[in-house]
Motif scaffolding. Sequence first.
Motif, PDB file in Angstrom:
ATOM      1  N   VAL A   2       0.862  -1.172   0.000  1.00 35.87           N
ATOM      2  CA  VAL A   2       0.000   0.000   0.000  1.00 35.87           C
ATOM      3  C   VAL A   2       0.904   1.230   0.000  1.00 35.87           C
ATOM      4  CG1 VAL A   2      -0.135   0.171   2.517  1.00 35.87           C
ATOM      5  CG2 VAL A   2      -2.019   1.051   1.127  1.00 35.87           C
ATOM      6  N   PHE A   3       0.395   2.342  -0.518  1.00 35.71           N
ATOM      7  CA  PHE A   3       1.156   3.590  -0.507  1.00 35.71           C
ATOM      8  C   PHE A   3       0.660   4.485   0.625  1.00 35.71           C
ATOM      9  CE2 PHE A   3       2.165   2.219  -4.771  1.00 35.71           C
ATOM     10  CZ  PHE A   3       3.451   2.703  -4.982  1.00 35.71           C
ATOM     11  N   PHE A   4       1.601   5.022   1.406  1.00 36.75           N
ATOM     12  CA  PHE A   4       1.296   5.997   2.442  1.00 36.75           C
ATOM     13  C   PHE A   4       2.025   7.294   2.110  1.00 36.75           C
ATOM     14  CE2 PHE A   4       0.556   2.113   4.955  1.00 36.75           C
ATOM     15  CZ  PHE A   4      -0.653   2.433   5.559  1.00 36.75           C
ATOM     16  N   LYS A   5       1.369   8.422   2.404  1.00 42.02           N
ATOM     17  CA  LYS A   5       2.011   9.713   2.191  1.00 42.02           C
ATOM     18  C   LYS A   5       2.841  10.051   3.419  1.00 42.02           C
ATOM     19  CE  LYS A   5       1.079  14.422   0.585  1.00 42.02           C
ATOM     20  NZ  LYS A   5       0.018  15.402   0.231  1.00 42.02           N
ATOM     21  N   VAL A   6       4.153   9.948   3.282  1.00 41.25           N
ATOM     22  CA  VAL A   6       5.083  10.184   4.383  1.00 41.25           C
ATOM     23  C   VAL A   6       5.938  11.402   4.050  1.00 41.25           C
ATOM     24  CG1 VAL A   6       6.939   9.223   5.789  1.00 41.25           C
ATOM     25  CG2 VAL A   6       5.145   7.713   4.894  1.00 41.25           C
ATOM     26  N   ASP A  66       7.121   5.133  10.641  1.00 39.86           N
ATOM     27  CA  ASP A  66       6.663   6.283   9.865  1.00 39.86           C
ATOM     28  C   ASP A  66       5.435   6.871  10.544  1.00 39.86           C
ATOM     29  OD1 ASP A  66       8.581   6.118   7.851  1.00 39.86           O
ATOM     30  OD2 ASP A  66       7.390   4.699   6.680  1.00 39.86           O
ATOM     31  N   LEU A  67       5.245   8.176  10.388  1.00 37.62           N
ATOM     32  CA  LEU A  67       4.082   8.859  10.952  1.00 37.62           C
ATOM     33  C   LEU A  67       3.281   9.469   9.814  1.00 37.62           C
ATOM     34  CD1 LEU A  67       2.696   9.770  13.640  1.00 37.62           C
ATOM     35  CD2 LEU A  67       3.993  11.902  13.426  1.00 37.62           C
ATOM     36  N   THR A  94       5.707  12.631   0.454  1.00 44.08           N
ATOM     37  CA  THR A  94       6.005  11.693  -0.629  1.00 44.08           C
ATOM     38  C   THR A  94       5.209  10.410  -0.438  1.00 44.08           C
ATOM     39  OG1 THR A  94       8.257  12.547  -0.843  1.00 44.08           O
ATOM     40  CG2 THR A  94       7.814  10.374  -1.791  1.00 44.08           C
ATOM     41  N   TYR A  95       4.573   9.931  -1.508  1.00 43.67           N
ATOM     42  CA  TYR A  95       3.856   8.663  -1.435  1.00 43.67           C
ATOM     43  C   TYR A  95       4.872   7.523  -1.471  1.00 43.67           C
ATOM     44  CZ  TYR A  95      -0.566  11.072  -1.970  1.00 43.67           C
ATOM     45  OH  TYR A  95      -1.655  11.883  -1.759  1.00 43.67           O
ATOM     46  N   THR A  96       4.897   6.772  -0.386  1.00 44.23           N
ATOM     47  CA  THR A  96       5.900   5.727  -0.205  1.00 44.23           C
ATOM     48  C   THR A  96       5.241   4.358  -0.170  1.00 44.23           C
ATOM     49  OG1 THR A  96       7.248   7.267   1.102  1.00 44.23           O
ATOM     50  CG2 THR A  96       7.771   4.917   1.284  1.00 44.23           C
ATOM     51  N   LYS A  97       5.780   3.431  -0.938  1.00 42.85           N
ATOM     52  CA  LYS A  97       5.240   2.079  -0.976  1.00 42.85           C
ATOM     53  C   LYS A  97       5.706   1.294   0.245  1.00 42.85           C
ATOM     54  CE  LYS A  97       4.926  -1.972  -4.027  1.00 42.85           C
ATOM     55  NZ  LYS A  97       5.351  -2.522  -5.342  1.00 42.85           N
TER      56      LYS A  97
END
Length: 240
Positions: A141-145, A176-177, A148-151
């Motif tokens: 899943v991609f999270f915005k960290v 990550d937060l 930046t959208y990080t896989k």
Amino acid sequence: MKKNILIVEDELLIAEDIKYNLERLNYNVSGIAIRASEALTILENNSVDLALLDINIKGELDGIELGRKIRSLYPMPIVYLTSNSDKRTVERAVETEPSGYVVKPYNKTDLFTTLTLALHNSDKNEKPQEKQSTQGKGKSVFFKVEGTYTKVLFDNILFFRTAGNYIEIHKIGGVDLVRMTVKELFEHVASGNFLRVHKSYILNRDKITGFNGKEVFIGDRKFPMGGVYKDEVFQVLDVN
């Protein structure tokens, strides 16, 4: 199951008296802190269901600022205990949305009633209205960290920890937060395999190594099991 109370009070005789009375009332005291920094350490390392805060504590943060910080990090009720009942103090306290306010010298009956109502209302609000688990076959899943959208691979996620309007993603190798509500998180990881075991913790089911009626384990790490999640935990983990 006994509820866990954190006492923040810089007069140790009063703190010990409160501890004695709470234990007689069948509460468990997670710890006593005289400063905000000590309170935050106890919260980080122990199961706490409610924070009882004296407003006039020493240190960089007074009890109200500590209450504000706790409310931003943990979904738990706070109750203020203080000899100050002036208008400005009450106004500052109200801004942090406490679940109660007890004026010193405290009355045991009033304290017990305030804590009981605060915990009851917290449990009522915590009770899940929807399933608190996911069971999918997705791999990432991609999270915005930090913009930046990080896989993130599901297999690398150990657990999520709720922190107000943020979610801590505890992964193999780091944390990550992300700014996200719990509801948004469940929608975001619907294709994963996650289970909420406590108001503050959502675990990767594939990483769970054991559990009992009070705690869930990922290796040596222990997570408290919230009473309102217990039935679903046992059902999802297929325990008869």
